[in-house]
Every structure is written in structure tokens, then in C-alpha cells.
Design an enzyme around this catalytic site. Structure first.
Site, PDB file in Angstrom:
ATOM      1  N   GLU A  89      20.292   3.786 -28.592  1.00 23.42           N
ATOM      2  CA  GLU A  89      21.428   3.927 -29.509  1.00 23.42           C
ATOM      3  C   GLU A  89      21.703   2.639 -30.294  1.00 23.42           C
ATOM      4  O   GLU A  89      21.956   2.692 -31.496  1.00 23.42           O
ATOM      5  CB  GLU A  89      22.679   4.342 -28.707  1.00 23.42           C
ATOM      6  CG  GLU A  89      23.916   4.474 -29.561  1.00 23.42           C
ATOM      7  CD  GLU A  89      25.137   4.951 -28.774  1.00 23.42           C
ATOM      8  OE1 GLU A  89      25.004   5.286 -27.578  1.00 23.42           O
ATOM      9  OE2 GLU A  89      26.228   4.985 -29.373  1.00 23.42           O
TER      10      GLU A  89
ATOM     11  N   ASP B 293      29.079  -1.165 -23.692  1.00 25.13           N
ATOM     12  CA  ASP B 293      28.458   0.114 -24.038  1.00 25.13           C
ATOM     13  C   ASP B 293      26.993  -0.022 -24.428  1.00 25.13           C
ATOM     14  O   ASP B 293      26.653   0.190 -25.598  1.00 25.13           O
ATOM     15  CB  ASP B 293      29.254   0.770 -25.179  1.00 25.13           C
ATOM     16  CG  ASP B 293      28.845   2.212 -25.399  1.00 25.13           C
ATOM     17  OD1 ASP B 293      28.050   2.723 -24.601  1.00 25.13           O
ATOM     18  OD2 ASP B 293      29.305   2.818 -26.371  1.00 25.13           O
TER      19      ASP B 293
ATOM     20  N   GLU C  23      37.277   8.803 -24.276  1.00 30.15           N
ATOM     21  CA  GLU C  23      36.899   9.242 -25.625  1.00 30.15           C
ATOM     22  C   GLU C  23      37.272  10.698 -25.877  1.00 30.15           C
ATOM     23  O   GLU C  23      36.468  11.496 -26.364  1.00 30.15           O
ATOM     24  CB  GLU C  23      35.406   9.007 -25.862  1.00 30.15           C
ATOM     25  CG  GLU C  23      35.030   7.537 -25.724  1.00 30.15           C
ATOM     26  CD  GLU C  23      33.610   7.203 -26.133  1.00 30.15           C
ATOM     27  OE1 GLU C  23      32.725   8.058 -25.962  1.00 30.15           O
ATOM     28  OE2 GLU C  23      33.401   6.070 -26.601  1.00 30.15           O
TER      29      GLU C  23
HETATM   30  C1  GCV Z   1      28.254  10.659 -24.947  1.00 33.74           C
HETATM   31  C2  GCV Z   1      29.147   5.735 -26.540  1.00 33.74           C
HETATM   32  C3  GCV Z   1      28.344   6.652 -27.419  1.00 33.74           C
HETATM   33  C4  GCV Z   1      28.824   8.081 -27.295  1.00 33.74           C
HETATM   34  C5  GCV Z   1      28.737   8.476 -25.805  1.00 33.74           C
HETATM   35  C6  GCV Z   1      29.611   7.516 -25.004  1.00 33.74           C
HETATM   36  C7  GCV Z   1      29.527   7.809 -23.510  1.00 33.74           C
HETATM   37  O1  GCV Z   1      30.461   5.635 -27.004  1.00 33.74           O
HETATM   38  O2  GCV Z   1      28.407   6.213 -28.745  1.00 33.74           O
HETATM   39  O3  GCV Z   1      28.014   8.898 -28.090  1.00 33.74           O
HETATM   40  O4  GCV Z   1      29.155   9.803 -25.618  1.00 33.74           O
HETATM   41  O5  GCV Z   1      29.153   6.211 -25.218  1.00 33.74           O
HETATM   42  O6  GCV Z   1      28.747   7.145 -22.859  1.00 33.74           O
HETATM   43  O7  GCV Z   1      30.235   8.669 -23.032  1.00 33.74           O
END
Ligand code: GCV
Length: 709
Positions: free
Chosen positions: A398, A370, A296
């Protein structure tokens, strides 16, 4: 009304309202006076004399913390003032030899002035603190104090919270206010809350905290910030909470003035060694680094055509002389890989098995995607036999209603920990892989993405405290049942009124499945709104990458619904052991709660209930709504049985949860109906609005949203 009487009424009602208000700050360490008088009068003499037996028999900040906790707790719970003495533990006391965190609490069969005192023994001062909290939990949950023989040691060595906290105070995916860490005020000004945070963590057996977001900022590694980290470490030390930081892989460039962060460049290795030595000078018990690399948008070794192992080993070599560890995350999905996203971690990491240093632990999210409301376990747990593997769970909700909705996560974590990977034959559970018992490998690590923040009650939704509690308890003892954890937490947080305990434990235990039912039933996944991830968004189809959209995951079409991950599809199933691949690959044998994860299923396919997929899907969504309504009714029955402040706090959130559940049901069913072209079966309430209404809903300024939109 005579004046005096009026005043008396005012004072009486003031007293009543304060007695009946509670902001939840004290968590499960409330220590209100035990109401059961018989128990209280029996407990007081049992706890009148307490011996703390350690190898040195000497005072220390940790022993002082245990003593303080006992004095405050027993004073408040029982109105007693215990005499606490320190003794040297007799040599070779085997009961506590299993781990340096182990403890033993023993008491005689009756309590007279001549009987031996209750004793907490441990092979370290920290063990005394853990034994203290275990004893207090025993008391708070109303268990007998005679003939005690509580011996316990943690199954996992490093039990960590991961805070996704940015240096500006924002918490990524945080729904309980801002970050607890006040970087601007540190190191001189230290919020008393740091102390309470450490107490709460230690009371569960947690022993480490990663202070910073995995989407890392290299500034944390600069001298001024390290002084602040050292101040926090000092606050936490008596409670056995070691601090860890996230390491931004490009830090040598950003704060070190180098031109590269190539892990094989000697200047880069030298920079990290020097930086790490500086950290250990400031924080001698620093735990190590957590790293998100080449994921990411985060920098990483692949920027230099090196592997994850090269990157992890670079940092591992820097911390090894100091006893530190590296937790290297396997949450990766490459921009250049168009394969099914849930396969990508195995594709990238399995070839690196055996190439990591002994102080590297590859940290894997429970599922391959996720933190969805339900996922199968990640196949990576079974694919790296020569590598130390850690589990990463998400305590912050989340994808399960954030801090607005109730979702008690212990049942979800149990499902994961108990999952049989068959990696080493039948019975190779996830728990046995991460605690090191299958591979006989240490260090072992478990991590949970924290749900804490500056909200007065710490977790936003008061009942979300139970998730912090459950995670901590499972890190110490992953064999605890969800029922045990819910019962303990409820008694410690709300007291022993039988109807309160049975109502709240019932609410907690059913809540995760309820969220699954009204949001992503039957193995549906990743169909939430984009960005902030709150509420439904099955129509999301255009984002920066296909595998960020919802349509990528649900594959709704005239032919049916779900992602075909069998051999005729993406064949993600081939990443599991043959026993699992065979069972989950069969449309009839696949557990129905994961059906649409693994299969694309025709709308008229009959499920075990005898109903078609379409009808079953509709009824699951309706069931989710009905269950929230039942939760509201159950909660309302507690009016007057708990303080008004907490009653109202939870009542309001459950009211909102019903509206949210209705929105999920209506939005998803109307959307999927455009593909199924079938009517709703009997029992489905008609949606209040057309689909366009749900699609047009835009939530803004959502807590925890990293985009800040
Ligand atoms: C900290 C998901 C979440 C992101 C998070 C990512 C991760 O994509 O939406 O906010 O980033 O996981 O675990 O690195």
C-alpha cells in the site's frame, strides 16, 4: 526463400518464443527440468523410491496431494517416475513429535538398489505435505540429497493470509486485479485457481486464510454465502488451509433482525452462538473470526459503551466450544482522542490486559501507525503481558509503491521480528512474543495482508511474488535471513544461472531501503498522496481528520522537520521500555533511520555524516533515485538470460519506478525547501517542474482505492 525452409524458420521461431515466454502463473512451483545434468542424474535414483510414513499409514486427500505434487514435480524436474509408498510411522518417533505440522526427511548416504529409500515422516498427513514441499525446495535449490536429515516444525501455530477482499470482487489495497473468490459462481463453479492458491500457500507452510475484508460485510454470514465459503473450504482442506471470516460487529442487527449488537445483551450472545453453530455445521474446521471494531467507521462494542474485551469475549465464547479463535485488531484511533495517533492503540488496549479470553488474540500491526515504509515496532507488543498477541504485516505494498515498484519486504519484516522490546528484559524480541515462547502462551498467530489477485501472475508485479513467499517462509521459521529467502525464491523462480541469481537477489535485498530513500527517509512518515496512497503528498493538509494529513506527521516548519515524540513533545516514547525510550529519546543516540519519527530536528543540526539535516535529506532522496537507476542497469544486464516475457514485464516496471522515484524526490524536496529556505547541496539534480506542478497531479481510478475516485 524456399517454402519448406521458410516454414521451418517460422516453426523454429515459434518454438523459441514460447520457450522464452513465461507469464509467472506457476510462482515458485515451476518444476522446469533441472538444467544441471550432473545433479539431475544423481538426483533421479535418490528420488526413485520415496516412503511416506504417517501414524496411520493410510491414504487421505492430503497424502494424495503430497503424492501428486511429488509425481508431477519429479516428473518435470528430473524426468523421473518415483515409486511412492505409504508406511505406518514407528511409534514414538521423536523427531516429528514437536508439533502436528512437523516433518522429517531422511535419506541414506548413498543410493543403491539396496540402500534404504528416502523417507518423509510426520505425525500428521499435513506434515507429510509440508515435508514434500521442503524436499522439493531442497531439490529446486540444488542441494545434495545424500544423508538428508531435515527436521522442521513451525514456530507459530496459525499462519494466515488476510484478504481485504470485498464481496463485489474489489480488493481494498489490492494491486493485482480482482478478488480470487468468485462469489457469484460459487458454490457450484469452482475456479481451478483455488487449488493452485492452496498449493502455493501450503508450500510455504501457511495454514489459514481470512477470506474477507476487515471492513466487513455481514452478508458473508448469511446461509447462501456460507455455502460458498464451505465450497472454498473444501477446495483448501487437503492443503491444510483453514478458512476464517471477518465478523461485522453489527451483524446481529443487519442480518439477524435484532435491535442491538450490544455484547452484553443475552439475545446478542445467543444470536452469535446460533450463527457460529450454523457456520461449523457447514465448515467443521472453520478457524474463527477476524474483527476490526470501532476503527475507521466500523461498528464495535464501544457503540454500546462496552470495551474491546467485551466485544472480543462475546465472539470468543461463541466459537470456543468449536475450537475457534478470535483475532481482534488493535488498529484503532478514536475520533474523540486528539492525542498523538501513534499512542492510541496502547491507550485503548493496555488497560484491557488480562481481560481477554484465552482464545482471543489481539492482532497488532507491526508499527504503531500503518504499514509505513519504516516504522518503529508498535509499543503495544510490550504493553500487554497477560494477553496473546499476533503480528499483522502487510504483504500488499500500500505504501511502498503498490504493484508498480519493487520493494522486497523480508528485510523490513526481519527488522521488526528482531526488534528487542525489552518487555521481559533484554532479548525479548517481537518474534519471541508472537511465537508464544516468552509468555508460554498459545495459540500463536501471525497474519499478512495478501497481495494476491486475479492477475495471471497473482501479484501484479512479478517480483512481488517474492513477498508472498517471504511472508510464508517467515511464518514457518522466523529465524530465516532475508538473504536465504531471496536466494531460495530466486532459484526456484528464475533458475540457477549464477549471474541471474546474484543480480536478482541483490535487487531484492536493496529494494526496500531504496523505496525508503526516495519516499520517506530518515524516519519521515505518512507523506503520501491521499486516498489511493500512491506517490508523494507532503502538502496534504485538509482531510476529515488531522491525523489523516501529511502535515500532521512531518511537522515541517522554519524550525526544522519531524514529530517530537520525546518528553517535551507527545511523549509517545514513554510507551516503550525505559531502555528504548532513553536511546530513542536522545537526539544523538536515536537511530537515524527513525530520527524524524521521534524528533523535531533543526535544519542545520549535524547528523553522523557531518552533514546538516537539510543536506542529508536532499542526498537521501537523490540516493533513492540513483539506486533505482542502478537497479535498472542491473536488470538490463539480464537480457537474454531469462525469458523475454518476464524480462520485459520487470523492465517496464523498473522504468516506471525511476520516474516515480524522481517525482517523489522533486516533490518532497521542493515542498520541504519552502520551510528550510536552503539551497540544494551539490549532487542534487534540479527538479524539472515547480512545486505547483507536483501538487496539481491528480491520479484517478487507482487500483485498490476504497474511495473508488
Ligand atoms: C482495510 C489503512 C488502509 C485501509 C485499511 C486500514 C486497516 O488505513 O488504508 O484501507 O482498511 O488500514 O488496516 O483496517
Amino acid at each position: 526463400m524456399p517454402r519448406l525452409f521458410a516454414l521451418a524458420v517460422i516453426f523454429a521461431s515459434l518454438a523459441l518464443s514460447s520457450a522464452r515466454s513465461d507469464d509467472g502463473y506457476r510462482l515458485w512451483l515451476r518444476y522446469d527440468r533441472i538444467e544441471n545434468e550432473t545433479y539431475r542424474t544423481q538426483a533421479a535414483p535418490a528420488l526413485g523410491r520415496i516412503v511416506l510414513a504417517t501414524p496411520s499409514g493410510a491414504e487421505s486427500p492430503t497424502v494424495a496431494a503430497a503424492r501428486d505434487e511429488l509425481t508431477t514435480a519429479l516428473g518435470n524436474l528430473l524426468g523421473a517416475t518415483p515409486v511412492i509408498t505409504l508406511e505406518k510411522l514407528p511409534a514414538a518417533s521423536s523427531a516429528v513429535a514437536r508439533s502436528s505440522d512437523a516433518f522429517s526427511v531422511s535419506s541414506p548416504s548413498s543410493f543403491t538398489p539396496h540402500s534404504s529409500p528416502l523417507t518423509i515422516s510426520a505425525s500428521s498427513d499435513l506434515g507429510i505435505l509440508y515435508g514434500t514441499f521442503a524436499l522439493l525446495r531442497h531439490l529446486q535449490t540444488g542441494q545434495p540429497l545424500e544423508n538428508l536429515s531435515l527436521t522442521s516444525y513451525p514456530k507459530i501455530q496459525h499462519r494466515l493470509l488476510n484478504h481485504w477482499d470485498d464481496l463485489n470482487g474489489h480488493v481494498e489495497r489490492g494491486y493485482a486485479g480482482s478478488s480470487l473468490w468468485e462469489w457469484f459462481y460459487l458454490p457450484e463453479i469452482r475456479n481451478p485457481r483455488y487449488h493452485d492458491y492452496a498449493r502455493a500457500c501450503a508450500s510455504l507452510g501457511l495454514n489459514g486464510t481470512v477470506l474477507t475484508n476487515v471492513n466487513a460485510n455481514a452478508q458473508i454470514l448469511t446461509a447462501p454465502y456460507l455455502a460458498k465459503v464451505a465450497a472454498l473450504a473444501g477446495e483448501f482442506r487437503p492443503y491444510g488451509i483453514r478458512v476464517y471470516l471477518t465478523a461485522r460487529f453489527s451483524a446481529p442487527i443487519e442480518i439477524g433482525g435484532l435491535k442491538t449488537a450490544d455484547p452484553l445483551d443475552p439475545a446478542v450472545a445467543a444470536w452469535w452462538k446460533t450463527k457460529v453453530a450454523e457456520i461449523y455445521r457447514a465448515i467443521p474446521d472453520f478457524g474463527g473470526f477476524l474483527v476490526k471494531a470501532n476503527s475507521e467507521g466500523q461498528p464495535g462494542p464501544q457503540d454500546y459503551k462496552r470495551t474491546h474485551a467485551d466485544g472480543a469475549n462475546l465472539l470468543a465464547d461463541a466459537v470456543a466450544p468449536h475450537g475457534g479463535i478470535i483475532m481482534w485488531r488493535a488498529f484503532v484511533y478514536s475520533p474523540d482522542n486528539n492525542d498523538d495517533r501513534v499512542k492510541q492503540a496502547v491507550t485503548e488496549f493496555a488497560p484491557l490486559d488480562g481481560k481477554f479470553r484465552d482464545n482471543v488474540i489481539v492482532q497488532i500491526k507491526n508499527g504503531p501507525l500503518d504499514f509505513m515504509p519504516r516504522e518503529p515496532f508498535s509499543p503495544l507488543f510490550g504493553a500487554m503481558p497477560k494477553t496473546r498477541l499476533a503480528a499483522e504485516l502487510q504483504i500488499t505494498q500500500e505504501y511502498l509503491g503498490q504493484s508498480t515498484q519493487l520493494a522486497f519486504l523480508a528485510p523490513m519484516w526481519r527488522e521488526f521480528l528482531d526488534a528487542d522490546t525489552f518487555a521481559n528484559g533484554p532479548g525479548t524480541t517481537i518474534a519471541s512474543l508472537i511465537d508464544g515462547s516468552t509468555k508460554r502462551q498459545q495459540p500463536s498467530v501471525i497474519a499478512g495482508v495478501a497481495n494476491t489477485g486475479t492477475d495471471r501472475n497473482w501479484t501484479g508485479h512479478l517480483l512481488a511474488q517474492a513477498n508472498w513467499y517471504a511472508f510464508g517462509r517467515l511464518t514457518w521459521d522466523h529465524s530465516l535471513t532475508s538473504e536465504q529467502i531471496a536466494d531460495e525464491w530466486t532459484k526456484m523462480t528464475f533458475g540457477h544461472d549464477a549471474s541471474v541469481v546474484s543480480t536478482i537477489t541483490k535487487l531484492l535485498l536493496g529494494s526496500r531501503e531504496t523505496v525508503v530513500n526516495y519516499s520517506m527517509p530518515l524516519g519521515l512518515t505518512h507523506i503520501m498522496a491521499e486516498g489511493h496512497h500512491y506517490g508523494p503528498g507532503p502538502w496534504v493538509d485538509k482531510l476529515g481528520r488531522a491525523d489523516w494529513t501529511s502535515v500532521y506527521y512531518h511537522r515541517a516548519a522554519a524550525t526544522g522537520l519531524g514529530f517530537n515524540r520525546t518528553a517535551t513533545g507527545s511523549n509517545a516514547l514513554a510507551q516503550y521500555s525505559p531502555a528504548i525510550a532513553q536511546r530513542y529519546g536522545s537526539l544523538t543516540d536515536c537511530p537515524e533511520n527513525l530520527l524524524l519519527w521521534f524528533h523535531h530536528v533543526a535544519w542545520d543540526h549535524r547528523l553522523r555524516s557531518g552533514r546538516t539535516l537539510w543536506d542529508e535529506l536532499c542526498l537521501r532522496y537523490q540516493q533513492g533515485v540513483d539506486e533505482v537507476r542502478a537497479m535498472r542497469r542491473d536488470w538490463d544486464s539480464l537480457k537474454g538470460r531469462i525469458d523475454d516475457e518476464r524480462f520485459t514485464h520487470i523492465q517496464q516496471r523498473l522504468t516506471r519506478q525511476e520516474l516515480d522515484a524522481i517525482e517523489w524526490r522533486d516533490a518532497c524536496l521542493l515542498y520541504f525547501q519552502t520551510f528550510s529556505k536552503r539551497p540544494f547541496p551539490a549532487g542534487i539534480e534540479p527538479p524539472a517542474h515547480p512545486l505547483s506542478h507536483y501538487i496539481s497531479q491528480k491520479r484517478r481510478h487507482m487500483p485498490g482505492d476504497p474511495s473508488g475516485k
